[in-house]
Design a protein around this motif. Structure first.
Motif, PDB file in Angstrom:
ATOM      1  N   GLU A 309       0.739  -1.153   0.052  1.00  0.00           N
ATOM      2  CA  GLU A 309      -0.099   0.083  -0.180  1.00  0.00           C
ATOM      3  C   GLU A 309       0.985   1.350   0.112  1.00  0.00           C
ATOM      4  O   GLU A 309       0.634   2.200  -0.652  1.00  0.00           O
ATOM      5  N   SER A 310       1.903   1.215   0.899  1.00  0.00           N
ATOM      6  CA  SER A 310       2.906   2.571   0.715  1.00  0.00           C
ATOM      7  C   SER A 310       3.431   2.679  -0.546  1.00  0.00           C
ATOM      8  O   SER A 310       3.532   3.832  -0.947  1.00  0.00           O
ATOM      9  N   LEU A 311       3.914   1.615  -1.178  1.00  0.00           N
ATOM     10  CA  LEU A 311       4.625   1.646  -2.258  1.00  0.00           C
ATOM     11  C   LEU A 311       3.615   2.226  -3.331  1.00  0.00           C
ATOM     12  O   LEU A 311       3.933   3.186  -4.369  1.00  0.00           O
ATOM     13  N   THR A 312       2.311   1.864  -3.503  1.00  0.00           N
ATOM     14  CA  THR A 312       1.445   2.338  -4.424  1.00  0.00           C
ATOM     15  C   THR A 312       1.103   3.562  -4.106  1.00  0.00           C
ATOM     16  O   THR A 312       1.038   4.554  -4.962  1.00  0.00           O
ATOM     17  N   GLU A 313       0.931   4.208  -2.865  1.00  0.00           N
ATOM     18  CA  GLU A 313       0.607   5.628  -2.454  1.00  0.00           C
ATOM     19  C   GLU A 313       1.753   6.620  -2.920  1.00  0.00           C
ATOM     20  O   GLU A 313       1.506   7.579  -3.173  1.00  0.00           O
ATOM     21  N   LEU A 314       2.943   5.956  -2.849  1.00  0.00           N
ATOM     22  CA  LEU A 314       4.217   6.788  -3.176  1.00  0.00           C
ATOM     23  C   LEU A 314       4.197   6.884  -4.779  1.00  0.00           C
ATOM     24  O   LEU A 314       5.142   7.682  -5.167  1.00  0.00           O
ATOM     25  N   GLY A 315       3.555   6.035  -5.469  1.00  0.00           N
ATOM     26  CA  GLY A 315       3.830   6.365  -6.945  1.00  0.00           C
ATOM     27  C   GLY A 315       5.039   5.495  -7.453  1.00  0.00           C
ATOM     28  O   GLY A 315       5.396   5.795  -8.434  1.00  0.00           O
ATOM     29  N   VAL A 316       5.514   4.384  -6.567  1.00  0.00           N
ATOM     30  CA  VAL A 316       6.756   3.874  -7.098  1.00  0.00           C
ATOM     31  C   VAL A 316       6.427   2.953  -8.173  1.00  0.00           C
ATOM     32  O   VAL A 316       7.269   2.847  -9.242  1.00  0.00           O
ATOM     33  N   GLY A 317       5.174   2.675  -8.279  1.00  0.00           N
ATOM     34  CA  GLY A 317       4.804   1.655  -9.609  1.00  0.00           C
ATOM     35  C   GLY A 317       3.499   1.301  -9.502  1.00  0.00           C
ATOM     36  O   GLY A 317       2.746   1.865  -8.436  1.00  0.00           O
ATOM     37  N   ALA A 318       2.916   0.935 -10.676  1.00  0.00           N
ATOM     38  CA  ALA A 318       1.565   0.380 -10.674  1.00  0.00           C
ATOM     39  C   ALA A 318       1.175  -0.765  -9.737  1.00  0.00           C
ATOM     40  O   ALA A 318       2.164  -1.511  -9.250  1.00  0.00           O
ATOM     41  N   LYS A 319      -0.025  -0.816  -9.262  1.00  0.00           N
ATOM     42  CA  LYS A 319      -0.312  -1.748  -8.302  1.00  0.00           C
ATOM     43  C   LYS A 319       0.036  -3.526  -8.505  1.00  0.00           C
ATOM     44  O   LYS A 319       0.549  -3.914  -8.196  1.00  0.00           O
ATOM     45  N   ASP A 320      -0.191  -3.612 -10.027  1.00  0.00           N
ATOM     46  CA  ASP A 320       0.052  -4.841 -10.297  1.00  0.00           C
ATOM     47  C   ASP A 320       1.641  -5.334 -10.567  1.00  0.00           C
ATOM     48  O   ASP A 320       1.909  -6.105 -10.080  1.00  0.00           O
ATOM     49  N   ASP A 321       2.283  -4.016 -10.922  1.00  0.00           N
ATOM     50  CA  ASP A 321       3.877  -4.140 -10.754  1.00  0.00           C
ATOM     51  C   ASP A 321       4.302  -4.445  -9.547  1.00  0.00           C
ATOM     52  O   ASP A 321       5.319  -5.344  -9.320  1.00  0.00           O
ATOM     53  N   ILE A 322       3.780  -3.863  -8.541  1.00  0.00           N
ATOM     54  CA  ILE A 322       4.392  -4.033  -7.129  1.00  0.00           C
ATOM     55  C   ILE A 322       4.000  -5.239  -6.536  1.00  0.00           C
ATOM     56  O   ILE A 322       4.824  -5.854  -6.314  1.00  0.00           O
ATOM     57  N   GLU A 323       2.713  -5.854  -6.838  1.00  0.00           N
ATOM     58  CA  GLU A 323       2.498  -7.217  -6.635  1.00  0.00           C
ATOM     59  C   GLU A 323       3.321  -8.187  -7.156  1.00  0.00           C
ATOM     60  O   GLU A 323       3.872  -9.238  -6.462  1.00  0.00           O
ATOM     61  N   ASN A 324       3.792  -7.935  -8.475  1.00  0.00           N
ATOM     62  CA  ASN A 324       4.867  -8.841  -9.212  1.00  0.00           C
ATOM     63  C   ASN A 324       6.184  -8.741  -8.197  1.00  0.00           C
ATOM     64  O   ASN A 324       7.017  -9.913  -8.389  1.00  0.00           O
ATOM     65  N   TRP A 325       6.582  -7.617  -7.716  1.00  0.00           N
ATOM     66  CA  TRP A 325       7.970  -7.622  -7.056  1.00  0.00           C
ATOM     67  C   TRP A 325       8.055  -8.578  -6.091  1.00  0.00           C
ATOM     68  O   TRP A 325       9.113  -9.176  -5.773  1.00  0.00           O
ATOM     69  N   PHE A 326       6.903  -8.765  -5.382  1.00  0.00           N
ATOM     70  CA  PHE A 326       7.055  -9.813  -4.193  1.00  0.00           C
ATOM     71  C   PHE A 326       6.327 -11.112  -4.374  1.00  0.00           C
ATOM     72  O   PHE A 326       5.788 -11.546  -3.564  1.00  0.00           O
ATOM     73  N   THR A 327       6.387 -11.553  -5.626  1.00  0.00           N
ATOM     74  CA  THR A 327       5.706 -12.921  -5.925  1.00  0.00           C
ATOM     75  C   THR A 327       7.093 -13.900  -6.388  1.00  0.00           C
ATOM     76  O   THR A 327       8.095 -13.412  -6.994  1.00  0.00           O
ATOM     77  N   GLY A 328       7.085 -14.910  -5.492  1.00  0.00           N
ATOM     78  CA  GLY A 328       8.346 -15.787  -5.691  1.00  0.00           C
ATOM     79  C   GLY A 328       7.879 -17.010  -5.005  1.00  0.00           C
ATOM     80  O   GLY A 328       6.898 -17.290  -4.261  1.00  0.00           O
ATOM     81  N   GLU A 329       8.847 -17.898  -4.931  1.00  0.00           N
ATOM     82  CA  GLU A 329       8.455 -19.155  -4.178  1.00  0.00           C
ATOM     83  C   GLU A 329       8.351 -19.005  -2.720  1.00  0.00           C
ATOM     84  O   GLU A 329       7.530 -19.684  -2.247  1.00  0.00           O
ATOM     85  N   LYS A 330       9.128 -17.990  -2.201  1.00  0.00           N
ATOM     86  CA  LYS A 330       9.043 -18.014  -0.752  1.00  0.00           C
ATOM     87  C   LYS A 330       8.773 -16.599  -0.575  1.00  0.00           C
ATOM     88  O   LYS A 330       8.340 -16.183   0.820  1.00  0.00           O
ATOM     89  N   LEU A 331       9.436 -15.250  -1.374  1.00  0.00           N
ATOM     90  CA  LEU A 331       9.445 -14.058  -0.879  1.00  0.00           C
ATOM     91  C   LEU A 331       7.962 -13.728  -0.405  1.00  0.00           C
ATOM     92  O   LEU A 331       7.065 -13.698  -1.513  1.00  0.00           O
ATOM     93  N   GLY A 332       7.658 -13.210   0.558  1.00  0.00           N
ATOM     94  CA  GLY A 332       6.439 -12.589   1.141  1.00  0.00           C
ATOM     95  C   GLY A 332       5.464 -13.801   1.451  1.00  0.00           C
ATOM     96  O   GLY A 332       4.344 -13.302   2.168  1.00  0.00           O
ATOM     97  N   LEU A 333       5.782 -15.024   1.379  1.00  0.00           N
ATOM     98  CA  LEU A 333       4.871 -16.053   1.914  1.00  0.00           C
ATOM     99  C   LEU A 333       4.715 -15.823   3.619  1.00  0.00           C
ATOM    100  O   LEU A 333       3.554 -16.135   4.032  1.00  0.00           O
ATOM    101  N   SER A 334       5.887 -15.296   4.315  1.00  0.00           N
ATOM    102  CA  SER A 334       5.667 -15.242   5.602  1.00  0.00           C
ATOM    103  C   SER A 334       4.936 -13.931   6.102  1.00  0.00           C
ATOM    104  O   SER A 334       4.827 -13.824   7.030  1.00  0.00           O
ATOM    105  N   GLY A 335       4.533 -13.211   5.029  1.00  0.00           N
ATOM    106  CA  GLY A 335       3.610 -12.104   5.379  1.00  0.00           C
ATOM    107  C   GLY A 335       4.596 -10.723   5.793  1.00  0.00           C
ATOM    108  O   GLY A 335       4.114  -9.802   5.917  1.00  0.00           O
ATOM    109  N   THR A 336       6.077 -10.831   5.734  1.00  0.00           N
ATOM    110  CA  THR A 336       6.771  -9.729   6.179  1.00  0.00           C
ATOM    111  C   THR A 336       8.063  -9.714   5.094  1.00  0.00           C
ATOM    112  O   THR A 336       8.427 -10.690   4.278  1.00  0.00           O
ATOM    113  N   ILE A 337       8.522  -8.626   5.031  1.00  0.00           N
ATOM    114  CA  ILE A 337       9.952  -8.331   4.257  1.00  0.00           C
ATOM    115  C   ILE A 337      11.074  -7.839   4.969  1.00  0.00           C
ATOM    116  O   ILE A 337      10.619  -6.800   5.820  1.00  0.00           O
ATOM    117  N   ASP A 338      12.264  -8.684   4.974  1.00  0.00           N
ATOM    118  CA  ASP A 338      13.314  -7.988   5.753  1.00  0.00           C
ATOM    119  C   ASP A 338      14.264  -7.193   4.714  1.00  0.00           C
ATOM    120  O   ASP A 338      14.059  -7.477   3.643  1.00  0.00           O
TER     121      ASP A 338
END
Length: 626
Positions: A309-338
């Protein structure tokens, strides 16, 4: 991952879409190095304040693993006062030379004018006599020989007394200040910056400044390279290869040292460092938004949905693009990003174009760091990484471990990241590549903990050399004049605490997994004793070869040789090269020894003690036996 692949996102044109990340399962496994509470560590740090040289105490060595820790402990008494053991590899003439050189280093006028005095001596004595004089004094004290053949006798003698070698070809160009400044400005300023100064989104810390173009100023113990052209970088790579081969041929478990600035145009190191720092700063900005700014760097875990939500509000990218950033086998599955997950985005988000992209904290948008790269600049980036890859492969082939030296803070983020990429590739089965951490930096502990955690997640061997640092005066002066935060700890005591804190963390990781390795590169006797006591407490045996000690050739033999003869892995940094071409190195040795010898008479008093002992024992002519 090859280095050409690693750099490709930075230099190849792409379609402009943000690509889907693929993260290996190991990337998201998190472990804990230490079971100690923060309060226990803080109390321990308080006990380390105000370290002074203390009387040598017996060091108990416990057996190799915790399973056998209940067995009776074998005790090894390392007595740093025992001059007979410390100097048994030295003849009387060598002891007298050490006394003479160390005494000369205490005279300010000789040290301040050492370059002029050496030039005058060369003119008065002639080249042959000058070289003889240098080999009888400063060169003979601090340099092993002129080439890889002439250094072998010294290396073998030291090995016979338990001390290994880190080979370091210490030849430098003898440039004037004006020549150095011109080379630095030509090699650190891009074509885009030359055509349109100030048009790019560059920070002043990561831009070249003529008044600090001569990087030799205010530097004590590090050699300095200036970029001339790609052919010169190839020659320097060949020199490093010869050094690696010499190390492999002279010993069974040697090290060789390299510097990244010798292998390519430093413009790339400046630019890539700025990208890495800005992405890390952006993560800190997002962590503050989630109220996590006071947490330690590895405790900061951003809630994924809130982050999107923060990245979308900042205009870093489109919502779909930001969703793709955090798509992977494990990345984001824990619900957090370090921060380690965040750092992995840099490879992929920079694929949106052929430009280095950085987040603008004011606008929130991704912006190109530079408006344009020339084709030649792109080729230079690739060649630098190819040279690093070639050196790592030669190290593996010759059974040599490679030390990547630390450099200035405006180069270091890129150097550390490139070293990390080498470690991920070559440290899978054993530690081959070692990164250097300068503990006078305020961020040293964060850097160590992040890299250790990444090695855990990905399952490779962590290798580190811990130093206090070589660029303090230059870094402080540059930060003050150009106008950015001083990166150095406020005082020597703070640096000592940082060193011990980083060291303890790595030792705990060794205790935890036996996959980390560290070289304690120090002339500080207290730090050596601190390390020995911690090894004893944790059950780390010297025979495991996980903890090494390092000192410079010609200095602190009273530390190196007792350690080596007690079975601890200890190494001398062994410089070599022709007399005339190592004069800049010798000049800095004189400057460094001035500070050490004025602050302590200890080494000279031990040398005198051993000479008196030998004379009283009738050993007027003493020859080492090995």
């Amino acid at each position: 991952m090859s280095y050409t692949k690693f750099v490709a996102p930075l230099v190849k044109a792409n379609s402009g879409s943000i690509r889907k990340l693929r993260i290996s399962p190991a990337r998201c496994r998190s472990t804990v190095a230490s079971t100690k509470t923060r309060e226990e560590k803080e109390q321990q740090q308080q006990q380390m304040d105000g370290c002074t040289v203390v009387e040598a105490a017996p060091v108990e060595l416990i057996s190799q693993t915790k399973k056998t820790a209940k067995a009776p402990l074998s005790k090894s008494h390392i007595d740093f006062e025992n001059t007979q053991e410390a100097y048994k590899s030295k003849g009387n003439i060598e002891l007298l030379r050490s006394l003479l050189v160390f005494k000369l280093c205490t005279f300010d006028i000789l040290v301040d004018k050492n370059k002029e005095l050496m030039d005058l001596s060369r003119k008065l004595l002639g080249q042959w006599m000058f070289e003889k004089l240098m080999k009888m004094t400063f060169y003979g004290q601090f340099v092993a020989g002129e080439d890889h053949n002439s250094i072998k006798p010294l290396i073998r003698k030291n090995e016979a007394f338990g001390v290994g070698s880190v080979l370091d070809y210490s030849v430098e160009e003898d440039l004037t200040q004006e020549e150095a400044e011109k080379k630095e400005m030509d090699s650190c300023v891009s074509e885009a910056e030359k055509e349109s100064p100030g048009a790019d989104h560059r920070e002043k810390k990561y831009k070249a400044h003529r008044q600090f173009g001569d990087r030799r100023g205010g530097v004590i113990s590090a050699r300095t390279y200036f970029y001339a052209d790609e052919a010169k970088c190839d020659i320097q790579m060949e020199t490093f290869i010869n050094c690696i081969k010499a190390s492999g041929g002279a010993s069974n478990d040697g090290f060789s040292a390299i510097k990244m600035t010798a292998l390519g145009r430093p413009q790339f190191l400046l630019q890539f460092s700025e990208v890495l720092v800005k992405w890390r700063r952006f993560f800190n900005f997002l962590a503050a938004q989630q109220g996590k700014s006071q947490m330690t760097v590895l405790e900061q875990k951003l809630e994924l949905e809130q982050l999107k939500e923060s990245l979308t509000e900042l205009g870093v990218g489109a919502k779909d693009d930001i969703e793709n950033w955090f798509t992977g086998e494990k990345l984001g599955l824990s619900g957090t990003i370090d921060l380690l997950d965040w750092n992995s985005l840099i490879n992929d988000t920079t694929k949106i174009s052929n430009l280095l992209m950085v987040p603008n904290l004011q606008t929130g948008h991704l912006e190109p760091l530079l408006n344009i790269f020339t084709e030649e600049e792109e080729r230079q980036m690739k060649r630098m990484l190819q040279r690093v890859d070639i050196l790592a492969k030669h190290a593996v082939e010759n059974g040599v471990r490679l030390m990547v030296d630390a450099e200035q803070t405006y180069f270091q983020p890129a150097i550390s990241r490139l070293t990390l990429e080498m470690q991920r590739k070559f440290n899978r089965e054993k530690p081959v590549i070692f990164n250097t951490y300068q503990c006078y930096l305020k961020e040293a502990y964060d850097n160590v903990t992040l890299d250790v955690e990444l090695s855990r997640r990905e399952g490779w061997y962590f290798g580190a050399k811990l130093v206090r640092g070589a660029y303090m005066y230059q870094e402080r002066a540059r930060a003050k004049e150009i106008g950015y935060e001083d990166p150095i700890n406020p005082d020597y005591e703070a640096t000592n605490r940082m060193y011990h804190k980083c060291l303890e963390y790595v030792l705990e990781e060794i205790e935890h997994s036996r996959k980390a390795n560290v070289m304690v590169a120090t002339h500080n006797e207290d730090t050596v004793k601190f390390t020995l006591n911690k090894m004893n407490e944790m059950g780390l045996s010297p025979t495991e070869n996980k903890v090494y000690f390092g000192q410079l050739l010609g200095m602190c033999d009273q530390i190196s040789f007792p350690l080596g003869q007690a079975g601890f892995p200890v190494y001398k940094y062994v410089p070599y090269g022709p007399v005339n071409e190592v004069i800049p190195y010798l000049s800095r040795r004189a400057q460094e020894n001035r500070g050490i010898m004025k602050g302590s008479q200890r080494e000279r008093s031990l040398l005198w003690k051993e000479l008196r002992r030998r004379l009283l024992a009738g050993q007027i002519i003493y020859k080492p036996v090995y």
